[in-house]
Write a protein that holds these residues in place. Structure first.
Motif, mmCIF file in Angstrom:
data_model
loop_
_atom_site.group_PDB
_atom_site.id
_atom_site.type_symbol
_atom_site.label_atom_id
_atom_site.label_comp_id
_atom_site.label_asym_id
_atom_site.label_seq_id
_atom_site.Cartn_x
_atom_site.Cartn_y
_atom_site.Cartn_z
ATOM 1 N N MET A 262 0.845 -1.205 0.000
ATOM 2 C CA MET A 262 0.000 0.000 0.000
ATOM 3 C C MET A 262 0.877 1.250 0.000
ATOM 4 O O MET A 262 1.690 1.450 0.910
ATOM 5 C CB MET A 262 -0.922 -0.002 1.232
ATOM 6 N N ASP A 263 0.700 2.076 -0.999
ATOM 7 C CA ASP A 263 1.475 3.307 -1.116
ATOM 8 C C ASP A 263 0.897 4.355 -0.162
ATOM 9 O O ASP A 263 -0.272 4.727 -0.262
ATOM 10 C CB ASP A 263 1.413 3.815 -2.559
ATOM 11 N N LEU A 264 1.738 4.839 0.775
ATOM 12 C CA LEU A 264 1.282 5.801 1.777
ATOM 13 C C LEU A 264 1.504 7.254 1.362
ATOM 14 O O LEU A 264 1.354 8.155 2.188
ATOM 15 C CB LEU A 264 1.989 5.532 3.112
ATOM 16 N N THR A 265 1.848 7.458 0.099
ATOM 17 C CA THR A 265 2.079 8.827 -0.366
ATOM 18 C C THR A 265 0.883 9.742 -0.121
ATOM 19 O O THR A 265 1.059 10.890 0.320
ATOM 20 C CB THR A 265 2.442 8.828 -1.865
ATOM 21 N N PRO A 266 -0.371 9.297 -0.381
ATOM 22 C CA PRO A 266 -1.516 10.175 -0.091
ATOM 23 C C PRO A 266 -1.594 10.602 1.371
ATOM 24 O O PRO A 266 -2.037 11.719 1.667
ATOM 25 C CB PRO A 266 -2.721 9.317 -0.486
ATOM 26 N N LEU A 267 -1.146 9.724 2.284
ATOM 27 C CA LEU A 267 -1.165 10.065 3.709
ATOM 28 C C LEU A 267 -0.199 11.208 4.004
ATOM 29 O O LEU A 267 -0.562 12.207 4.624
ATOM 30 C CB LEU A 267 -0.802 8.840 4.545
ATOM 31 N N TRP A 268 1.049 11.051 3.553
ATOM 32 C CA TRP A 268 2.061 12.084 3.816
ATOM 33 C C TRP A 268 1.706 13.385 3.100
ATOM 34 O O TRP A 268 1.915 14.478 3.638
ATOM 35 C CB TRP A 268 3.443 11.599 3.382
ATOM 36 N N LEU A 269 1.152 13.263 1.903
ATOM 37 C CA LEU A 269 0.759 14.458 1.161
ATOM 38 C C LEU A 269 -0.398 15.166 1.861
ATOM 39 O O LEU A 269 -0.415 16.406 1.961
ATOM 40 C CB LEU A 269 0.365 14.074 -0.262
ATOM 41 N N SER A 270 -1.349 14.386 2.370
ATOM 42 C CA SER A 270 -2.483 14.979 3.087
ATOM 43 C C SER A 270 -2.016 15.710 4.339
ATOM 44 O O SER A 270 -2.484 16.816 4.637
ATOM 45 C CB SER A 270 -3.490 13.893 3.475
ATOM 46 N N LEU A 271 -1.097 15.096 5.074
ATOM 47 C CA LEU A 271 -0.573 15.736 6.286
ATOM 48 C C LEU A 271 0.203 17.006 5.941
ATOM 49 O O LEU A 271 0.081 18.028 6.634
ATOM 50 C CB LEU A 271 0.330 14.756 7.047
ATOM 51 N N LYS A 272 0.996 16.951 4.886
ATOM 52 C CA LYS A 272 1.757 18.122 4.436
ATOM 53 C C LYS A 272 0.818 19.272 4.078
ATOM 54 O O LYS A 272 1.024 20.419 4.501
ATOM 55 C CB LYS A 272 2.621 17.736 3.232
ATOM 56 N N ILE A 273 -0.207 18.970 3.307
ATOM 57 C CA ILE A 273 -1.164 19.994 2.881
ATOM 58 C C ILE A 273 -1.951 20.524 4.073
ATOM 59 O O ILE A 273 -2.121 21.739 4.236
ATOM 60 C CB ILE A 273 -2.112 19.412 1.819
ATOM 61 N N ALA A 274 -2.429 19.611 4.932
ATOM 62 C CA ALA A 274 -3.253 20.024 6.072
ATOM 63 C C ALA A 274 -2.461 20.858 7.073
ATOM 64 O O ALA A 274 -2.965 21.864 7.594
ATOM 65 C CB ALA A 274 -3.849 18.794 6.759
ATOM 66 N N LEU A 275 -1.225 20.467 7.350
ATOM 67 C CA LEU A 275 -0.404 21.222 8.295
ATOM 68 C C LEU A 275 -0.066 22.603 7.753
ATOM 69 O O LEU A 275 -0.136 23.603 8.481
ATOM 70 C CB LEU A 275 0.880 20.447 8.610
ATOM 71 N N THR A 276 0.302 22.668 6.473
ATOM 72 C CA THR A 276 0.601 23.967 5.853
ATOM 73 C C THR A 276 -0.626 24.863 5.863
ATOM 74 O O THR A 276 -0.551 26.050 6.202
ATOM 75 C CB THR A 276 1.089 23.778 4.404
ATOM 76 N N ALA A 277 -1.768 24.292 5.493
ATOM 77 C CA ALA A 277 -3.009 25.060 5.467
ATOM 78 C C ALA A 277 -3.407 25.527 6.868
ATOM 79 O O ALA A 277 -3.900 26.645 7.037
ATOM 80 C CB ALA A 277 -4.135 24.220 4.860
ATOM 81 N N THR A 278 -3.176 24.689 7.878
ATOM 82 C CA THR A 278 -3.555 25.034 9.248
ATOM 83 C C THR A 278 -2.743 26.208 9.767
ATOM 84 O O THR A 278 -3.268 27.083 10.470
ATOM 85 C CB THR A 278 -3.399 23.824 10.175
ATOM 86 N N VAL A 279 -1.448 26.237 9.454
ATOM 87 C CA VAL A 279 -0.609 27.371 9.872
ATOM 88 C C VAL A 279 -1.139 28.668 9.271
ATOM 89 O O VAL A 279 -1.287 29.688 9.961
ATOM 90 C CB VAL A 279 0.856 27.142 9.451
ATOM 91 N N ILE A 280 -1.439 28.631 7.978
ATOM 92 C CA ILE A 280 -1.958 29.818 7.299
ATOM 93 C C ILE A 280 -3.330 30.195 7.848
ATOM 94 O O ILE A 280 -3.617 31.368 8.137
ATOM 95 C CB ILE A 280 -2.044 29.581 5.782
ATOM 96 N N THR A 281 -4.189 29.195 8.008
ATOM 97 C CA THR A 281 -5.543 29.436 8.503
ATOM 98 C C THR A 281 -5.529 29.975 9.924
ATOM 99 O O THR A 281 -6.334 30.845 10.277
ATOM 100 C CB THR A 281 -6.365 28.133 8.446
ATOM 101 N N PHE A 282 -4.622 29.461 10.742
ATOM 102 C CA PHE A 282 -4.525 29.924 12.130
ATOM 103 C C PHE A 282 -4.241 31.422 12.183
ATOM 104 O O PHE A 282 -4.913 32.179 12.892
ATOM 105 C CB PHE A 282 -3.426 29.152 12.852
ATOM 106 N N LEU A 283 -3.254 31.861 11.413
ATOM 107 C CA LEU A 283 -2.872 33.270 11.423
ATOM 108 C C LEU A 283 -3.982 34.151 10.845
ATOM 109 O O LEU A 283 -4.385 35.151 11.448
ATOM 110 C CB LEU A 283 -1.576 33.464 10.636
#
Length: 227
Positions: A1-22
């Motif tokens: 099972m390729d976990l790339t979607p998991l790491w990509l989702s976390l990368k996108i969500a964390l980046t978006a959360t930092v921006i959204t928080f501010l």
């Protein structure tokens, strides 16, 4: 099972959360003390919350596509958003921003006005009041809003697939992977991704409940001591 979607989702969500928080925190602070057109501004900032995600994605595609003036400007400086992970971040920011904004605003509005008035009487600047009075008092609610905005960004599908597409290894998040697996008839793979998403979502909700309860206990102890 390729976990790339998991790491990509976390990368996108964390980046978006930092921006959204501010952005959400600044917007909540500004709108709370806005005197004119408050309800109009609040409605504009909250509208992505009630729009279908595909509509949000369509509007983003129009705004950032190469046929738009802004899209051509981004292309001229070498910044591509459409069909890239950066586009997925933009989609996640837009759909999760109202969650952060409304949660933070509710927490800020619950801060005791007497504390803010006392700080102003002591000559504190508004930025200092925000940092030393409002944020510490409203932090449990702000933390809960941050966690929920992260969960919203992590599970985003409609706007993401519209502006970022479904490119394996590049823009295929977990939610998109579920859709792809079902389209391909691989229910087993779709179920695995669903279980991962549910596990993440449940963990996020437990953390949110913990932070909210912890903040409530601290405020209760503070009130008892002051009494």
């Amino acid at each position: 099972m390729d976990l790339t979607p998991l790491w990509l989702s976390l990368k996108i969500a964390l980046t978006a959360t930092v921006i959204t928080f501010l952005l959400g925190l600044l917007a909540a602070w500004g709108v709370t003390y806005l005197r004119r057109a408050k309800h109009i501004v609040d409605g504009i900032l909250s509208v992505p919350l009630v729009l279908p995600p595909t509509v949000v994605g369509f509007l983003l595609l129009i705004a950032f596509g190469r046929n738009s003036a802004f899209g051509r400007f981004l292309d001229s400086i070498g910044l591509d958003l459409v069909f890239t992970w950066r586009g997925a971040v933009v989609a996640a920011v837009v759909v999760s921003f109202p969650v952060m904004y409304r949660g933070a605003r509710g927490a800020i509005e619950q801060v005791d006005e007497d504390l803010i008035s006392a700080a102003r009487t002591l000559g504190m600047r508004e930025r200092t009041i925000l940092r030393k009075v409002i944020l510490p008092s409203a932090w449990p609610g702000i933390a809960a809003a941050t966690v929920l905005s992260f969960a919203r960004a992590l599970g985003e599908f409609g706007a993401t697939i519209m502006i970022a597409g479904n490119l394996p290894g590049r823009t295929q998040t977990m939610s998109v992977a579920v859709y792809t697996a079902m389209q391909g008839g691989d229910r087993s793979l779709a179920l695995k991704w669903v279980l991962i998403i549910v596990s993440f979502s449940l963990t996020i909700l437990i953390l949110m409940n913990y932070w909210t309860a912890s903040g409530f206990r601290k405020r209760s102890r503070g009130r008892r001591r002051s009494a």
